[in-house]
Design a protein around this motif. Structure first.
Motif, PDB file in Angstrom:
ATOM      1  N   PRO A   1       0.825  -1.217   0.000  1.00  0.00           N
ATOM      2  CA  PRO A   1       0.000   0.000   0.000  1.00  0.00           C
ATOM      3  C   PRO A   1       0.852   1.258   0.000  1.00  0.00           C
ATOM      4  O   PRO A   1       1.999   1.263   0.460  1.00  0.00           O
ATOM      5  CB  PRO A   1      -0.814  -0.125   1.290  1.00  0.00           C
ATOM      6  N   HIS A   2       0.274   2.324  -0.539  1.00  0.00           N
ATOM      7  CA  HIS A   2       0.967   3.614  -0.598  1.00  0.00           C
ATOM      8  C   HIS A   2       1.207   4.142   0.810  1.00  0.00           C
ATOM      9  O   HIS A   2       0.364   4.003   1.697  1.00  0.00           O
ATOM     10  CB  HIS A   2       0.128   4.624  -1.385  1.00  0.00           C
ATOM     11  N   ARG A   3       2.374   4.732   0.993  1.00  0.00           N
ATOM     12  CA  ARG A   3       2.696   5.412   2.243  1.00  0.00           C
ATOM     13  C   ARG A   3       3.370   6.719   1.881  1.00  0.00           C
ATOM     14  O   ARG A   3       4.370   6.737   1.163  1.00  0.00           O
ATOM     15  CB  ARG A   3       3.631   4.573   3.111  1.00  0.00           C
ATOM     16  N   ILE A   4       2.785   7.828   2.347  1.00  0.00           N
ATOM     17  CA  ILE A   4       3.415   9.134   2.120  1.00  0.00           C
ATOM     18  C   ILE A   4       4.786   9.094   2.768  1.00  0.00           C
ATOM     19  O   ILE A   4       4.932   8.688   3.914  1.00  0.00           O
ATOM     20  CB  ILE A   4       2.547  10.278   2.691  1.00  0.00           C
ATOM     21  N   GLY A   5       5.791   9.457   2.029  1.00  0.00           N
ATOM     22  CA  GLY A   5       7.164   9.405   2.508  1.00  0.00           C
ATOM     23  C   GLY A   5       7.992   8.384   1.749  1.00  0.00           C
ATOM     24  O   GLY A   5       9.216   8.441   1.769  1.00  0.00           O
TER      25      GLY A   5
ATOM     26  N   HIS B   1       4.246  11.844  -4.416  1.00  0.00           N
ATOM     27  CA  HIS B   1       4.037  12.585  -3.169  1.00  0.00           C
ATOM     28  C   HIS B   1       2.643  13.205  -3.154  1.00  0.00           C
ATOM     29  O   HIS B   1       1.850  12.926  -2.263  1.00  0.00           O
ATOM     30  CB  HIS B   1       5.096  13.673  -2.969  1.00  0.00           C
ATOM     31  N   HIS B   2       2.328  14.053  -4.128  1.00  0.00           N
ATOM     32  CA  HIS B   2       0.968  14.571  -4.243  1.00  0.00           C
ATOM     33  C   HIS B   2       0.765  15.176  -5.627  1.00  0.00           C
ATOM     34  O   HIS B   2       1.723  15.456  -6.342  1.00  0.00           O
ATOM     35  CB  HIS B   2       0.625  15.570  -3.136  1.00  0.00           C
ATOM     36  N   TYR B   3      -0.501  15.359  -5.973  1.00  0.00           N
ATOM     37  CA  TYR B   3      -0.883  15.951  -7.253  1.00  0.00           C
ATOM     38  C   TYR B   3      -1.736  17.171  -6.940  1.00  0.00           C
ATOM     39  O   TYR B   3      -2.695  17.073  -6.174  1.00  0.00           O
ATOM     40  CB  TYR B   3      -1.672  14.950  -8.088  1.00  0.00           C
ATOM     41  N   ALA B   4      -1.393  18.322  -7.515  1.00  0.00           N
ATOM     42  CA  ALA B   4      -2.089  19.573  -7.218  1.00  0.00           C
ATOM     43  C   ALA B   4      -2.964  20.000  -8.389  1.00  0.00           C
ATOM     44  O   ALA B   4      -2.499  20.043  -9.528  1.00  0.00           O
ATOM     45  CB  ALA B   4      -1.085  20.673  -6.901  1.00  0.00           C
ATOM     46  N   PHE B   5      -4.216  20.307  -8.087  1.00  0.00           N
ATOM     47  CA  PHE B   5      -5.137  20.876  -9.057  1.00  0.00           C
ATOM     48  C   PHE B   5      -5.147  22.385  -8.849  1.00  0.00           C
ATOM     49  O   PHE B   5      -5.504  22.864  -7.768  1.00  0.00           O
ATOM     50  CB  PHE B   5      -6.557  20.324  -8.858  1.00  0.00           C
ATOM     51  N   GLU B   6      -4.747  23.135  -9.872  1.00  0.00           N
ATOM     52  CA  GLU B   6      -4.779  24.590  -9.774  1.00  0.00           C
ATOM     53  C   GLU B   6      -6.214  25.052  -9.966  1.00  0.00           C
ATOM     54  O   GLU B   6      -6.856  24.726 -10.970  1.00  0.00           O
ATOM     55  CB  GLU B   6      -3.884  25.224 -10.842  1.00  0.00           C
ATOM     56  N   LEU B   7      -6.722  25.798  -8.997  1.00  0.00           N
ATOM     57  CA  LEU B   7      -8.101  26.288  -9.039  1.00  0.00           C
ATOM     58  C   LEU B   7      -8.105  27.771  -9.394  1.00  0.00           C
ATOM     59  O   LEU B   7      -7.076  28.442  -9.369  1.00  0.00           O
ATOM     60  CB  LEU B   7      -8.783  26.021  -7.701  1.00  0.00           C
ATOM     61  N   ARG B   8      -9.291  28.280  -9.747  1.00  0.00           N
ATOM     62  CA  ARG B   8      -9.441  29.681 -10.185  1.00  0.00           C
ATOM     63  C   ARG B   8      -9.209  30.698  -9.096  1.00  0.00           C
ATOM     64  O   ARG B   8      -8.735  31.801  -9.360  1.00  0.00           O
ATOM     65  CB  ARG B   8     -10.874  29.910 -10.694  1.00  0.00           C
TER      66      ARG B   8
ATOM     67  N   LEU C   1      -6.795  13.229   0.997  1.00  0.00           N
ATOM     68  CA  LEU C   1      -6.378  11.890   0.602  1.00  0.00           C
ATOM     69  C   LEU C   1      -7.451  11.171  -0.192  1.00  0.00           C
ATOM     70  O   LEU C   1      -8.639  11.282   0.108  1.00  0.00           O
ATOM     71  CB  LEU C   1      -6.051  11.045   1.837  1.00  0.00           C
ATOM     72  N   ASP C   2      -7.007  10.394  -1.179  1.00  0.00           N
ATOM     73  CA  ASP C   2      -7.928   9.518  -1.903  1.00  0.00           C
ATOM     74  C   ASP C   2      -8.091   8.225  -1.093  1.00  0.00           C
ATOM     75  O   ASP C   2      -7.479   8.072  -0.025  1.00  0.00           O
ATOM     76  CB  ASP C   2      -7.447   9.300  -3.348  1.00  0.00           C
ATOM     77  N   PRO C   3      -8.911   7.270  -1.540  1.00  0.00           N
ATOM     78  CA  PRO C   3      -9.141   6.057  -0.751  1.00  0.00           C
ATOM     79  C   PRO C   3      -7.891   5.227  -0.461  1.00  0.00           C
ATOM     80  O   PRO C   3      -7.875   4.448   0.496  1.00  0.00           O
ATOM     81  CB  PRO C   3     -10.134   5.268  -1.602  1.00  0.00           C
ATOM     82  N   ASP C   4      -6.836   5.364  -1.268  1.00  0.00           N
ATOM     83  CA  ASP C   4      -5.596   4.631  -1.020  1.00  0.00           C
ATOM     84  C   ASP C   4      -4.559   5.454  -0.270  1.00  0.00           C
ATOM     85  O   ASP C   4      -3.422   5.025  -0.098  1.00  0.00           O
ATOM     86  CB  ASP C   4      -4.997   4.150  -2.348  1.00  0.00           C
ATOM     87  N   GLY C   5      -4.926   6.650   0.164  1.00  0.00           N
ATOM     88  CA  GLY C   5      -3.993   7.498   0.895  1.00  0.00           C
ATOM     89  C   GLY C   5      -3.102   8.334   0.008  1.00  0.00           C
ATOM     90  O   GLY C   5      -2.145   8.942   0.494  1.00  0.00           O
TER      91      GLY C   5
END
Length: 139
Positions: A65-69, A74-81, A117-121
């Motif tokens: 399973p995914h573990r941060i670190g 690491h993460h995915y960023a959605f740029e918002l308005r 976090l998504d369902p898999d962390g």
């Protein structure tokens, strides 16, 4: 010289395809995405600029399973308005009982974001940079 002009798509592997499909469908519907295509083991969404795909991990992949670190994602960023859109996303996440790891706040000068976090962390982010520096407040 070769020049990258954008990022076409991201593909992630998930442990439970149906659970993640439901999560991302709610999230992407809220963010204004539509289904781009669906196959037996993969589905993708797009907003006309960004494409995001999920597919189920194989049995070996599900053992880790995914573990941060860890090395890797690491993460995915959605740029918002706007900052308001970040706040609206946070409210949606709370209504959906999505784990918020860092609430909506200014994390760097004029960088406003919420991390969740998504369902898999897997860590995701909705962010707005540079809003205070623009005359119309829309960055």
């Amino acid at each position: 010289m070769v020049q990258v002009v954008g990022i076409d798509h991201l593909v992630i592997r998930v442990s439970d395809f149906e659970r993640s499909k439901a999560f991302y469908d709610r999230l992407f519907t809220f963010l204004g995405f539509e289904v781009l295509g669906e196959y037996g083991d993969a589905i993708g969404w797009t907003n006309g600029k960004t494409r995001f795909w999920i597919g189920e991990a194989d049995e070996e992949g599900k053992k880790h399973p995914h573990r941060i670190g860890n090395i890797g994602f690491h993460h995915y960023a959605f740029e918002l308005r706007s900052r308001k859109d970040v706040d609206d996303l946070e409210a949606f996440l709370k209504r959906e009982n999505v784990p918020i790891v860092d609430p909506a706040a200014e994390y760097y000068e004029d960088y406003y974001a919420v991390f969740f976090l998504d369902p898999d962390g897997l860590k995701l982010e909705g962010m707005k940079y540079g809003e205070r520096g623009s005359a119309d407040g829309d960055g």
